[in-house]
Design an enzyme around this catalytic site. Structure first.
Site: not given
Length: 252
Positions: A78, A200, A228
């Site tokens: 991320s 996601d 995620h």
């Protein structure tokens, strides 16, 4: 050559626990906490300097210089992925490769670009976070984990969110959701793997394609794992694609 794992928002290095033993079969594995997370030194946190992910990228460059650890393979989840990308543009000599898991250069929709969020949605998210961080993070965990048949994973994530310092987490969220690093993508010169999950809720699949198209010579792998946090929900699959990519780089 070692691999360094870097976490994203609201978590710490413990989120890599499931993939570390798998990656360690091939090479040394290094773990880190961004400033303000996990066991990092909170005294090093600078609200002004860490207003942007570029501040965290400078931390990463400084850390690798201090350790004399580069070049190494970098795996970032991320926001951790974008932090590594920015650092690699500044100092490509420190990186042998980048692996970006669920990363996004911009979360806000724009003309001709789908980031997945409107400005109104982001403002509401930040306001809810500021009003009640623990309540907000507890509600968010099952949404972003996106594995309703395994509620224990969402519980684990919620507990990790709860360990984060609310003020730092809010600043980090602003730095993430209001950022736009699309212009930095063409400057990446190290081999890059973009890893995208099947579903996601934070990063639409088109964002993974955008990264692959705008980072020179980047590869894109779509996982069957959902959510995620594929290194939590699908550690074997995630570790497998990372190991294959790193092995291909080591042969060159």
């Amino acid at each position: 050559m070692p691999v360094l794992l870097a976490h994203g928002f609201g978590t710490d290095q413990e989120m890599w626990a499931r993939v570390v033993p798998l990656l360690a079969e091939d090479r040394p594995v290094l773990l880190m906490d961004h400033v303000g997370a996990g066991r990092s030194d909170l005294a090093a946190y600078d609200p002004a300097g860490h207003r942007s992910l570029r501040g965290y990228a400078r931390d990463l460059v400084d850390l690798l210089d201090e350790l004399g650890a580069g070049p190494l393979h970098y795996v970032g989840h991320s926001a951790g992925g974008m932090i590594g990308l920015l650092a690699s543009v500044e100092r490509p000599d420190l990186f042998a490769s980048l692996t970006l898991i669920g990363a996004s250069p911009r979360y806000l929709d724009d003309e001709g670009y789908i980031g997945g969020f409107t400005r109104e949605t982001v403002d509401e998210l930040l306001e809810a976070m500021e009003a009640n961080y623990l309540g907000w993070s507890s509600a968010l965990a099952p949404v972003v984990m996106a594995n309703p048949d395994r509620p224990e994973l969402a519980d684990e994530l919620a507990a990790t969110f709860a360990r984060a310092r609310a003020g730092v987490a809010l600043d980090f969220a602003r730095a993430i959701f209001l950022s736009d690093f699309r212009a930095a993508l063409p400057g990446v010169v190290v081999p890059t793997l973009v890893v995208q999950t099947a579903a996601d809720p934070m990063v639409p699949t088109v964002v993974g394609s955008y990264l692959q198209q705008h980072i020179p010579a980047a590869q894109l792998v779509d996982l069957h794992a959902t959510g995620h946090f594929p290194h939590v929900s699908g550690p074997e699959e995630t570790a497998g694609v990372v190991r294959a990519f790193l092995a291909s780089r080591s042969e060159r």
